[in-house]
Design an enzyme around this catalytic site. Structure first.
Site, mmCIF file in Angstrom:
data_model
loop_
_atom_site.group_PDB
_atom_site.id
_atom_site.type_symbol
_atom_site.label_atom_id
_atom_site.label_comp_id
_atom_site.label_asym_id
_atom_site.label_seq_id
_atom_site.Cartn_x
_atom_site.Cartn_y
_atom_site.Cartn_z
ATOM 1 N N HIS A 244 0.806 -1.227 0.000
ATOM 2 C CA HIS A 244 0.000 0.000 0.000
ATOM 3 C C HIS A 244 0.846 1.288 0.000
ATOM 4 O O HIS A 244 0.793 2.074 -0.933
ATOM 5 C CB HIS A 244 -0.917 0.024 1.228
ATOM 6 C CG HIS A 244 -1.775 -1.194 1.393
ATOM 7 N ND1 HIS A 244 -2.884 -1.448 0.617
ATOM 8 C CD2 HIS A 244 -1.671 -2.237 2.249
ATOM 9 C CE1 HIS A 244 -3.442 -2.588 1.002
ATOM 10 N NE2 HIS A 244 -2.721 -3.089 1.992
HETATM 11 O O1 RIB Z 1 -5.172 -0.221 4.558
HETATM 12 C C1 RIB Z 1 -3.783 -0.170 4.379
HETATM 13 C C2 RIB Z 1 -3.173 0.900 5.231
HETATM 14 O O2 RIB Z 1 -3.421 0.628 6.601
HETATM 15 C C3 RIB Z 1 -1.643 0.967 5.104
HETATM 16 O O3 RIB Z 1 -1.222 2.274 5.335
HETATM 17 C C4 RIB Z 1 -1.174 0.077 6.214
HETATM 18 O O4 RIB Z 1 0.124 0.424 6.684
HETATM 19 C C5 RIB Z 1 -2.186 0.382 7.277
HETATM 20 O O5 RIB Z 1 -1.777 1.585 7.926
#
Ligand code: RIB
Ligand code: CA
Length: 314
Positions: A244
């Site tokens: 992500h």
């Molecule tokens: O949903 C993914 C996000 O939530 C990313 O930033 C992961 O690190 C968590 O913080």
């Protein structure tokens, strides 16, 4: 040669946050990390603040200022994600406890002072976790909103749905009120939702190329990814898990990797069923203000080639 772009990374490390920080550290000609601000999210603040410093020391970047920020959402009880990131939030590699100190002062004040002190429109906010610090800074110092060059954030989802509830992505779900403040603020937003990050799977061949770098940061990163991906492999039955947070930094380095459009985005903050949902008017069926550039497509191979090339520079 143009001046490196000044950024503040607001983060809740988190193995994927660590990947974003490594990407920034491997791009010193393009990015000047003015500071890292930590927020409660994946794990409590004490651990996100520990983890941010571990990542700095892993990359021999003790020069980077790390400030601790909000230890809880604006009005809700903190929800964490140890089930994904492990009990420390940075499970995977065995790394030493940090020796570098946190900076004195609160992250929110650092954000405010930096935006007031740097020339208008020169500082980019890169948010990798819940938006609590940013919302608190905007509420405490509304004058800084117009001084932000861009806020590039990982969070939300629309056609892809949610990952912590059927409707909500984790960063938004943890502090929906903060997200509502930020999305209503008028700050120029680039949004990296699950619709993009779910195209970026840590496939074995991609992780193998990072492992082949052979340095301590790359090796630790591989161990982090191999821990982090196990939850999503189980959940989605995929070859690797979605990566992500590095999308935020990759956008600053190679925006052409991504395609999206200006849309209205509003945050659900009342319904128990859908709280934290990012309601994205992708098809422009309303005349609501188009307050965010929402990404939907990404060149996954180009993204991982960038990560691998930059990790090797650390
Ligand atoms: O949903 C993914 C996000 O939530 C990313 O930033 C992961 O690190 C968590 O913080
Ligand atoms: Ca994160």
């Amino acid at each position: 040669m143009t001046e490196p772009r000044k950024i503040i990374i607001d983060t809740d490390p988190g193995q994927d946050d660590a990947a974003a920080i490594l990407l920034a550290f491997g791009s010193r000609e393009e990015l000047d990390v003015l500071g890292i601000t930590t927020v409660a999210g994946n794990v409590p603040l004490s651990l996100t603040s520990r983890n941010a410093r571990i990542v700095c020391e892993l990359c021999d970047r003790r020069d980077v200022k790390v400030f601790a920020g909000a230890d809880a959402p604006i009005k809700r009880k903190l929800v964490t994600a140890e089930h994904v990131h492990g009990k420390t939030g940075l499970d995977g590699p065995e790394l030493p406890e940090p020796t570098m100190a946190l900076q004195p002062g609160h992250a929110v004040d650092f954000i405010i002072e930096t935006l007031r002190g740097e020339p208008e429109g020169t500082v980019t906010l890169c948010t990798l976790g819940p938006l609590t610090n940013i919302a608190l800074a905007f509420q405490k110092a509304p004058d800084i909103v117009g001084r932000v060059r861009e806020l590039v954030m990982m969070g939300g989802g629309f056609f892809e749905g949610g990952n912590i509830t059927p409707a909500a992505e984790f960063n938004i779900y943890v502090d929906p009120e903060a997200a509502d403040v930020v999305f209503r603020s008028g700050v120029p937003i680039v949004m990296m939702p699950l619709d993009v990050t779910h195209q970026l799977l840590t496939r074995k061949d991609r992780v193998a190329r990072i492992a082949a770098i052979g340095t301590a940061p790359a090796t630790a990163m591989v161990e982090m990814l191999e821990f982090f991906e196990r939850f999503d492999i189980e959940k989605y039955g995929s070859d690797g898990g979605p990566l992500h947070d590095p999308t935020v930094v990759a956008y600053l380095l190679k925006p052409d990797l991504f395609q999206g459009r200006e849309c209205n985005v509003e945050i659900e903050i009342t319904s128990d069923l859908t709280v934290g949902m990012t309601v994205v008017d992708w098809w422009h069926v309303t005349d609501r203000k188009r307050n965010a550039k929402v990404m939907r497509h990404v060149d996954a191979d180009g993204f991982f080639a960038l990560l691998t090339e930059r990790f090797a520079r650390i």
